[in-house]
Enzyme design. Structure first.
Site, PDB file in Angstrom:
ATOM      1  N   ALA A 514       0.842  -1.200   0.000  1.00  0.00           N
ATOM      2  CA  ALA A 514       0.000   0.000   0.000  1.00  0.00           C
ATOM      3  C   ALA A 514       0.873   1.245   0.000  1.00  0.00           C
ATOM      4  CB  ALA A 514      -0.926  -0.006   1.212  1.00  0.00           C
ATOM      5  N   ARG A 636      -3.222   5.918   7.900  1.00  0.00           N
ATOM      6  CA  ARG A 636      -4.425   6.185   7.130  1.00  0.00           C
ATOM      7  C   ARG A 636      -4.950   4.882   6.531  1.00  0.00           C
ATOM      8  NH1 ARG A 636      -3.885  10.449   2.268  1.00  0.00           N
ATOM      9  NH2 ARG A 636      -6.074  10.925   1.885  1.00  0.00           N
ATOM     10  N   GLU A 713      -0.605  -7.531   8.095  1.00  0.00           N
ATOM     11  CA  GLU A 713      -0.013  -8.419   9.089  1.00  0.00           C
ATOM     12  C   GLU A 713      -0.260  -8.023  10.538  1.00  0.00           C
ATOM     13  OE1 GLU A 713       3.781 -10.097   6.810  1.00  0.00           O
ATOM     14  OE2 GLU A 713       3.453  -7.986   6.447  1.00  0.00           O
TER      15      GLU A 713
END
Ligand SMILES: Cc1cc2nc3c(=O)[nH]c(=O)nc-3n(C[C@H](O)[C@H](O)[C@H](O)COP(=O)(O)OP(=O)(O)OC[C@H]3O[C@@H](n4cnc5c(N)ncnc54)[C@H](O)[C@@H]3O)c2cc1C
Ligand code: SF4
Lengths: 746, 341
Positions: A514, A636, A713
């Site tokens: 990400a 975020r 994770e």
């Protein structure tokens, strides 16, 4: 100003969902290229020894069998270890399939039978006569603790754990103490999709390789080096991955075998592994851990000692950060950490979801519970008293850390204040009720990656990067980011991944996708925006004449002035006016690479706190996890929907580790005996009840421009410990060897 | 998996003949066990005889008040058959405790009796196994024995029969109808499966080529007081560590008749008539149940990693009998409430 195309942070359905549900999403073993041959792997029944004879003649005589590949007839390939090292390879000498007569682990591939049909290849493999000379093997970690050694910095990223202060002194200063050993056994990733490679032979050494992997570029580099292929001779495609969990971080041997067979036979070849063979390679290593803690009168930790010994293979040093977290998560001056490996006759372990931290947090978080009881404190209160506001391990401030909020919001949602401390003191009818908690910490990292943004004359934006989506939602979040960046509706944006013809990206792992790809997508879109602005300036748009990129915005498919939204130009028109079929831009990785070289200025981590309720039958000792609240601080949240799925999945994984999941090795055979889905137990729906996921707000402008930390994770951490702690609270039984199966409670 | 031929049988006699005509033939029910075994090279039949077109899938009332289950009725159709739900709820519970909906939709009642052990070593050609290859040795002894026997094992084999359905069938005194090269015969359920002794390769007393055609349940179904309790490593889709089929006939608090059978503990569904005798005529109390449990497990022997199953089985028996008893009380209580609004 908010726009209808502000997708970041909004729950968004998976853009790849329809393709998956309709079955049009194709996986590696589903590319039915013409004239395909099928390879079936023959696996070694012994754990150590030599192949003394392979009688291929009768098998080759079967009509439709093309070849039996083994160490006896594999052509000479690259001979340096280096050529067999993939991006993720740990230190040592990587396993080379079909390289020699030597058997190094049970189920090692010893031959590949290639035939016209899968069924024929499977049959031929079953009658291939192979003789072995067996040697004594060693697979029992507990018997080889004396030989354990400290691994070097073999793998990029691995740093030996750093101790600080003086644990001995801290231990003495303490007024309350705990000391215990913890263990868990090997686990195999077992994604639903078995490993497979379909290699399409395009003539003259040119290959199209459909591979199950978490990193197309990693697979490509691997086959290029071993088989001496050029980049344009080995294209690797991996559009969909049916689960990874780390198992696809390294190229698996079916890739080697399929490429070998294709090059030798000059044909297209597919090799897929069986479920049983999914137990023949990397796994979460069995790890034995020792933790000792001491606290002062006020409950503050005066000393932490955490030592782990893990298995590795005879040929590579697999390392993971098991104990390092114990030097960060809590505030303590005296920390003594140790990490050692012991070589066994097994395949090299492999990163598995939250590698190291998942294991380490089992020991640390059960120990914290034991310490809380020894110190007479509530486990949550105990953690709050030892809250770390400054990363003592790295000697750095946190870029952000909202773990306090995780504690507060998680506890409130769970109703933790109603907990009575005494084990066995809470009941629901006849059932014993237990409430336990735990938590953890995970790196927020970022890797250099390239993304390309391309806008066509119809106004459709295609953003591409050679990353993967292992089911985590990468397709979706990247589409959201790109759409928001360019002010386009989701439907006008396509994200493309999983192909070595695309801009280069690292393997998908470490919860860094990400941040790594996401920020690259933003940069690529920004650059495209600059180009579009230039184009507008070239044209007859006086309003944009002196505008800088900061003065404009992209919304509703237009480029417009921030100060005056009526001054706008349609993006499509800009592309059309450019005279090119599309306008494109790529981000540069120069800065990202430099950043990696610079010493960090902040400690960047995601955190979680998890609260668990179990109900235990007091006679039969059956355990049900009835309620879980997992509060996560991960910067975020790009897509609360896919993020929530990630954390729910993590909770299921934690429950699995706590109660049932284990690859059972029979040391007499050096072989995992429960190598199938019927006996390798992971939870079914009936085992899972309420799971509540909370994302606490955490703003972070230092971690990366998007402010994301990754959530693949962190949600797993502390879950198994919290379940175990809850079982203690319910029953008074402290089980330190996971999984906590019924026999350990009777 | 080896190569094989296949034929679809259209009648029992034809199926039996087809079997006799092929060396190494096997009947194919739902295939949920046999196909797996073939994939693992544990079973290597040369010829498969499909049974699904035999027309043996009916479930019908018998003149004596019993119920006949066709051998080819699926486990799912059997469990959800109205007569089974109403008159043999113990069987319904036992079937539904096994496998998964998908498997039960495929699996047949005959196949369920004939399914083979889930011993890990039996399934893995890399390890010796007397059941798979007589005389090669038993790898389970001294190994990982979580799903292995604590009762009736031999030095040659410690495997268990994995079925749930069969535990209920044993408790209910079912009769097995078979048809073979030498004609038709019936086998009492307790004589159908056998203990391993020195012939672990034989799971049951079926003769070569014999086909199961149906299962007859006697009229007495213990529909008032029963329990099927299954303990396993996860809540569904796992074989039993220990399972208990308990059925009682109560007169007030006194046990008039009792059935007790265990799964997951022996090479066959373990029915203990002496323990049943200990229950009959006694009050339905925890003490009575414990005495019966002690009797069942009196000769039990653990294999190391499965020692815990002895204690677990005792507790499971007590619980199952308690559940069977209290179910009646709950019903009474409801009846009381219903008649006193
Ligand atoms: C993952 C998994 C989990 C499972 N879990 C459970 C569980 O928890 N509890 C449980 O009880 N079961 C469980 N099962 C087993 C399942 O119940 C059996 O596989 C099923 O009942 C077998 O029936 P079938 O018709 O498919 O048999 P098949 O696979 O078709 O046949 C099995 C054997 O029976 C023979 N056979 C079939 N029909 C006849 C007949 N009419 N006459 C003579 N011989 C015949 C075949 O030749 C073969 O040897 C599980 C199975 C799997 C795969
Ligand atoms: S217990 Fe029976 S089935 Fe299992 S290995 Fe031993 S002989 Fe084979």
């Amino acid at each position: 100003m908010s726009h209808s195309t502000d997708y970041i942070g909004k729950p968004t359905n998976r853009v790849d969902g329809p393709a998956k549900v309709a079955g049009t999403a194709k996986y590696a073993a589903e590319f039915n290229v013409p004239n395909l041959l099928y390879g079936y792997v023959v696996s070694s029944p012994i754990a150590k020894g030599k192949i003394t004879k392979i009688d291929a003649a009768p098998v080759l005589a079967l009509p439709g069998v093309h070849q039996v590949f083994s160490h006896e007839n594999v052509p000479s390939l690259a001979w340096l270890d280096r050529s067999y090292k993939d991006d993720i390879a740990p230190g040592g000498s990587p396993f080379r399939p079909l390289h020699s007569a030597e058997i190094k682990f049970s189920m090692q591939p010893v031959a590949l039978v290639v035939a016209d049909t899968f069924e024929l290849a499977r049959y031929a493999a079953s009658v291939l006569h192979v003789e072995y000379e067996e040697e004594a093997h060693e697979t029992e970690l507990a018997k080889h603790l004396d030989e354990a050694y400290e691994p070097g910095r073999g793998k990029s990223g691995y740093k030996p754990p750093k101790s600080r202060g003086n644990f001995g002194k801290g231990w003495q200063q303490g007024v309350a103490h705990m000391e215990a050993q913890y263990s868990h056994h090997a686990q195999h990733h077992n994604p639903m999709e078995m490993f497979a490679s379909t290699v399409e032979w395009l003539g003259d050494k040119k290959l199209n390789i459909y591979d199950k992997t978490q990193g197309a570029f990693n697979s490509q580099q691997y086959v290029m080096k071993i088989f001496g292929l050029g980049k344009d001779e080995a294209r690797v495609v991996s559009k969909y991955t049916g689960g990874g969990f780390g198992s696809g971080l390294r190229p698996q041997y079916q890739l080697f075998l399929a490429v070998l067979a294709s090059l030798e036979l000059k044909r297209s070849v597919r090799v897929s592994l069986t479920r049983q063979q999914m137990f023949s390679f990397g796994h979460r290593p069995e790890t034995l851990q020792h933790v000792a803690l001491a606290t002062a009168e006020d409950g503050s930790l005066t000393g932490i000692n955490h030592v782990a010994v893990a298995e590795t293979s005879q040929f590579e040093d697999f390392t993971e950060n098991v104990v390092g977290w114990s030097g960060t998560l809590y505030d303590c001056k005296n920390v003594s950490l140790g990490y050692r490996l012991s070589k066994l006759d097994v395949y090299t372990p492999l990163d598995m979801r939250a590698p190291g931290a998942a294991s380490g947090s089992i020991a640390l978080e059960i120990a914290m519970d034991e310490m809380a009881y020894a110190a007479g404190l509530d486990p949550l209160e105990f953690r709050i008293r030892n809250y770390s506001d400054f990363d003592q391990a790295q000697n750095l401030p946190y870029s952000s850390k909202a773990l306090r909020k995780c504690y507060a919001e998680g506890a409130a949602k769970f109703g933790w204040e109603k907990r009575t401390a005494e084990p066995g003191s809470m009941k629901d009818g006849n059932l014993l009720v237990g409430w336990g908690m735990g938590g953890g910490i995970w790196d927020a990292s970022k890797q250099p990656a390239v993304a390309k943004a391309s806008l066509d004359a119809d106004g459709h934006l295609t953003v591409s990067s050679g990353t993967n989506d292992i089911g985590t939602g990468t397709y979706t979040i990247m589409t959201q980011i790109a759409a928001q960046s360019m002010g386009l509706p989701l439907e006008a944006v396509t994200f493309v991944l999983g192909d070595t013809e695309l801009p280069e990206a690292p393997v998908q792992g470490g919860s860094w996708t990400a941040a790594s790809i996401g920020n690259s997508v933003v940069e690529a879109c920004t650059k495209l925006g600059e180009k579009l602005l230039k184009q507008a300036q070239k044209m007859d748009h006086p309003a944009f004449k002196d505008a800088k990129i900061d003065n404009v915005e992209f919304a509703n498919g237009q480029l417009r002035l921030r100060a005056d939204a009526t001054q706008a130009v349609v993006l499509r028109d800009l592309v059309q006016a450019s005279g090119e079929p599309k306008m494109e831009a790529e981000n540069s990785t120069v800065l990202a690479k430099l950043e990696l070289l610079k010493p960090p200025t902040h400690s960047m981590h995601a955190h979680n706190a998890v609260f668990v309720e179990v109900k235990v039958d007091p006679e039969l000792m059956t355990v049900h996890v009835t309620r879980v609240v997992n509060a996560v601080a991960a910067g975020r949240i790009l897509n609360p929907k896919t993020a929530r799925s990630q954390v729910m999945g993590s909770v299921v994984w934690g429950i699995s580790s706590a109660l049932m999941e284990e690859s059972v090795m029979d040391h007499r055979f050096g072989r995992y005996m429960n190598h199938n889905y019927a006996e390798y137990h992971v939870p079914v729906n009936a085992d899972i009840h309420d799971i509540d996921v909370i994302f606490v707000s955490e703003e972070d402008d230092k971690v990366n421009p998007l402010g994301v930390k990754g959530i693949g994770e962190v949600g797993l951490l502390g879950v198994a410990a919290a379940v175990t702690n809850a079982i203690y609270h319910a029953t008074g039984q402290r089980v330190r060897d996971l999984p906590v199966t019924i026999d350990k409670l009777l | 998996m080896n190569t094989f031929t296949f034929s679809q049988a259209t009648g029992v006699a034809a199926a039996v003949q087809d079997n006799a005509a092929h060396d190494g033939a096997a009947y194919l029910g739902g295939g949920t066990n046999l196909i797996d075994l073939m994939k693992e090279n544990v079973a290597r039949p040369t010829h498969l005889i499909g049974l699904k077109k035999l027309g043996l899938d009916a479930i019908e009332n018998l003149p004596d008040g019993g119920l006949r289950l066709g051998a080819l009725a699926t486990n799912a159709d059997t469990a959800y058959h109205p007569e089974v739900e109403k008159r043999y709820p113990l069987l319904n519970q036992a079937i539904l405790a096994g496998a998964s909906p998908q498997l039960r939709n495929m699996a047949t009642d005959g196949g369920n009796l004939m399914q083979r052990t889930r011993c890990y070593y039996f399934y893995d050609l890399a390890t010796p196994c007397n059941k798979r290859e007589p005389g090669s040795g038993c790898s389970a002894i001294g190994g990982y024995t979580r799903v292995h026997a604590i009762l009736g094992a031999s030095e040659h084999c410690i495997a268990t029969h994995p079925s749930d359905m069969c535990v209920a069938l044993a408790a209910l005194d079912t009769t097995v109808h078979v048809s073979g090269p030498n004609g038709e015969r019936t086998i009492k359920f307790e004589d159908f499966h056998r203990l391993p002794g020195d012939q672990p390769e034989r799971d049951n007393t079926l003769e070569p080529g014999e086909l199961i055609t149906g299962l007859d349940l006697p009229a007495k179904g213990f529909a008032q007081n029963f329990s099927y309790l299954k303990l396993r490593d996860r809540t569904s889709y796992a074989f039993a560590l220990v399972s208990v089929a308990a059925a009682l006939e109560l007169d007030g608090n006194i046990i008039k008749d009792a059935r007790l059978a265990l799964g997951g503990v022996a090479h066959k569904p373990w029915r203990d008539k002496e323990a049943e005798a200990l229950l009959i005529g006694q009050p339905a109390t925890a003490d009575t149940f414990r005495a019966a449990a002690a009797k069942v497990l009196a000769g039990a022997k653990g294999q190391g990693t499965n020692n815990f199953k002895i204690e677990l089985a005792k507790r499971a028996i007590v619980r199952a009998l308690k559940q069977a008893t209290e179910m009646n009380q709950a019903l009474d209580a409801n009846a009381f409430q219903n008649s006193n609004p």
